[in-house]
Enzyme design. Structure first.
Site, PDB file in Angstrom:
ATOM      1  N   THR A   6     -30.195 -38.059  25.544  1.00 24.25           N
ATOM      2  CA  THR A   6     -30.453 -39.390  25.009  1.00 24.25           C
ATOM      3  C   THR A   6     -31.579 -40.056  25.785  1.00 24.25           C
ATOM      4  O   THR A   6     -31.827 -39.710  26.943  1.00 24.25           O
ATOM      5  CB  THR A   6     -29.190 -40.279  25.089  1.00 24.25           C
ATOM      6  OG1 THR A   6     -29.471 -41.577  24.525  1.00 24.25           O
ATOM      7  CG2 THR A   6     -28.742 -40.458  26.528  1.00 24.25           C
ATOM      8  N   ASP A  61     -24.470 -38.838  17.687  1.00 23.49           N
ATOM      9  CA  ASP A  61     -25.087 -39.620  16.617  1.00 23.49           C
ATOM     10  C   ASP A  61     -24.068 -40.656  16.193  1.00 23.49           C
ATOM     11  O   ASP A  61     -22.879 -40.345  16.041  1.00 23.49           O
ATOM     12  CB  ASP A  61     -25.502 -38.743  15.432  1.00 23.49           C
ATOM     13  CG  ASP A  61     -26.516 -39.455  14.551  1.00 23.49           C
ATOM     14  OD1 ASP A  61     -27.583 -39.836  15.072  1.00 23.49           O
ATOM     15  OD2 ASP A  61     -26.253 -39.656  13.358  1.00 23.49           O
ATOM     16  N   GLY A 169     -28.152 -52.336  20.436  1.00 23.43           N
ATOM     17  CA  GLY A 169     -28.056 -52.060  19.006  1.00 23.43           C
ATOM     18  C   GLY A 169     -27.331 -53.158  18.241  1.00 23.43           C
ATOM     19  O   GLY A 169     -27.633 -54.351  18.384  1.00 23.43           O
ATOM     20  N   LYS A 189     -15.641 -52.785  26.680  1.00 21.33           N
ATOM     21  CA  LYS A 189     -16.224 -52.183  25.479  1.00 21.33           C
ATOM     22  C   LYS A 189     -15.973 -50.686  25.444  1.00 21.33           C
ATOM     23  O   LYS A 189     -15.597 -50.123  24.402  1.00 21.33           O
ATOM     24  CB  LYS A 189     -17.728 -52.455  25.429  1.00 21.33           C
ATOM     25  CG  LYS A 189     -18.428 -51.756  24.264  1.00 21.33           C
ATOM     26  CD  LYS A 189     -19.928 -51.727  24.422  1.00 21.33           C
ATOM     27  CE  LYS A 189     -20.564 -50.788  23.404  1.00 21.33           C
ATOM     28  NZ  LYS A 189     -22.014 -50.618  23.602  1.00 21.33           N
ATOM     29  N   HIS A 194     -16.293 -46.856  19.575  1.00 14.94           N
ATOM     30  CA  HIS A 194     -16.340 -45.579  18.874  1.00 14.94           C
ATOM     31  C   HIS A 194     -16.808 -44.459  19.800  1.00 14.94           C
ATOM     32  O   HIS A 194     -16.247 -43.369  19.809  1.00 14.94           O
ATOM     33  CB  HIS A 194     -17.279 -45.687  17.670  1.00 14.94           C
ATOM     34  CG  HIS A 194     -18.637 -46.258  17.996  1.00 14.94           C
ATOM     35  ND1 HIS A 194     -18.810 -47.442  18.664  1.00 14.94           N
ATOM     36  CD2 HIS A 194     -19.894 -45.792  17.751  1.00 14.94           C
ATOM     37  CE1 HIS A 194     -20.109 -47.695  18.813  1.00 14.94           C
ATOM     38  NE2 HIS A 194     -20.781 -46.699  18.267  1.00 14.94           N
ATOM     39  N   ARG A 195     -17.834 -44.737  20.616  1.00 13.12           N
ATOM     40  CA  ARG A 195     -18.337 -43.718  21.540  1.00 13.12           C
ATOM     41  C   ARG A 195     -17.306 -43.445  22.634  1.00 13.12           C
ATOM     42  O   ARG A 195     -17.105 -42.294  23.036  1.00 13.12           O
ATOM     43  CB  ARG A 195     -19.666 -44.158  22.143  1.00 13.12           C
ATOM     44  CG  ARG A 195     -20.321 -43.082  23.020  1.00 13.12           C
ATOM     45  CD  ARG A 195     -21.744 -43.463  23.394  1.00 13.12           C
ATOM     46  NE  ARG A 195     -22.621 -43.442  22.217  1.00 13.12           N
ATOM     47  CZ  ARG A 195     -23.037 -44.535  21.569  1.00 13.12           C
ATOM     48  NH1 ARG A 195     -22.677 -45.746  21.990  1.00 13.12           N
ATOM     49  NH2 ARG A 195     -23.814 -44.433  20.521  1.00 13.12           N
TER      50      ARG A 195
END
Length: 209
Positions: A6, A61, A169, A189, A194-195
């Site tokens: 990344t 992704d 983001g 967080k 999700h990550r």
């Protein structure tokens, strides 16, 4: 050493909280193929990164999927952010939808060149690029696809007016349990994102790899 592929240091910090000093950033600009789902994009990137680094790699992704827009921007989230901006997405939701529900999704793709035992998590074995590059006259073993292990994380929330100064983001416009991701401290967080959920699943599996 596991290479997290990344250009975003924030993603690496999130990964370190689950993987510790087992992970290091690899700044490699892999090809982002166009696809309707996240999994083939991440899998393609993992194969390309592994061939580049010749070390175990992890590619992610992620995207914002708005219910009322049939999942848009989804896999195109980064492109939409770069061209239209996060604020434009929020305004579009506000103007066009009565229901602002959405979800963040993340797919982690792991490749180390070896095969994987069967497990509940999917394995992508479709490496069309390698097969095409090798050609019909090459030995079959040279056209064997590189298997890629996939781990998904999802978090449900809603799109709101931007709040908070943290994250990156779409974090300022995504609200979960009363707070946007940008209002949460990194640890908070990472515990619900999700990550973070995908990394937790990957970390448990990787410890036994």
């Amino acid at each position: 050493m596991l290479r997290y592929v990344t250009t975003n240091p924030g993603k690496v910090r999130e990964a370190e909280s689950y993987l510790g000093d087992e992970v290091a950033r690899l700044d490699f600009d892999y090809t982002e193929v166009q696809a309707a789902d996240l999994a083939p994009i991440a899998a393609y990137g993992a194969r390309e990164a592994y061939r580049h680094a010749d070390e175990p790699v992890l590619v992610d992704d992620a995207g914002l999927f708005v219910d009322g827009f049939d999942g848009f921007p989804g896999p195109y989230s980064a492109f939409v952010e770069d061209t239209l901006g996060v604020g434009a997405v929020r305004r579009l939701v506000d103007r066009e939808l009565d229901d602002p529900r959405a979800e963040f999704r993340c797919v982690l793709a792991y490749c180390d060149g070896a095969a994987f035992d069967a497990s509940p998590d999917p394995v992508d074995r479709d490496d069309r690029v390698a097969a095409a590059a090798a050609g019909a006259d090459r030995d079959a073993e040279e056209t064997d696809p590189l298997p890629v292990k996939l781990f998904e994380g999802v978090v449900r929330g809603r799109i709101v007016e931007a709040r908070g100064d943290g994250g990156f983001g779409y974090d300022p416009v995504f609200e979960y349990d009363g707070a946007t991701f940008a209002e949460m401290d990194p640890e908070e967080k990472n515990g619900v994102s999700h990550r973070g959920r995908a990394l937790e699943r990957f970390g448990e599996w990787y410890a036994e790899r």
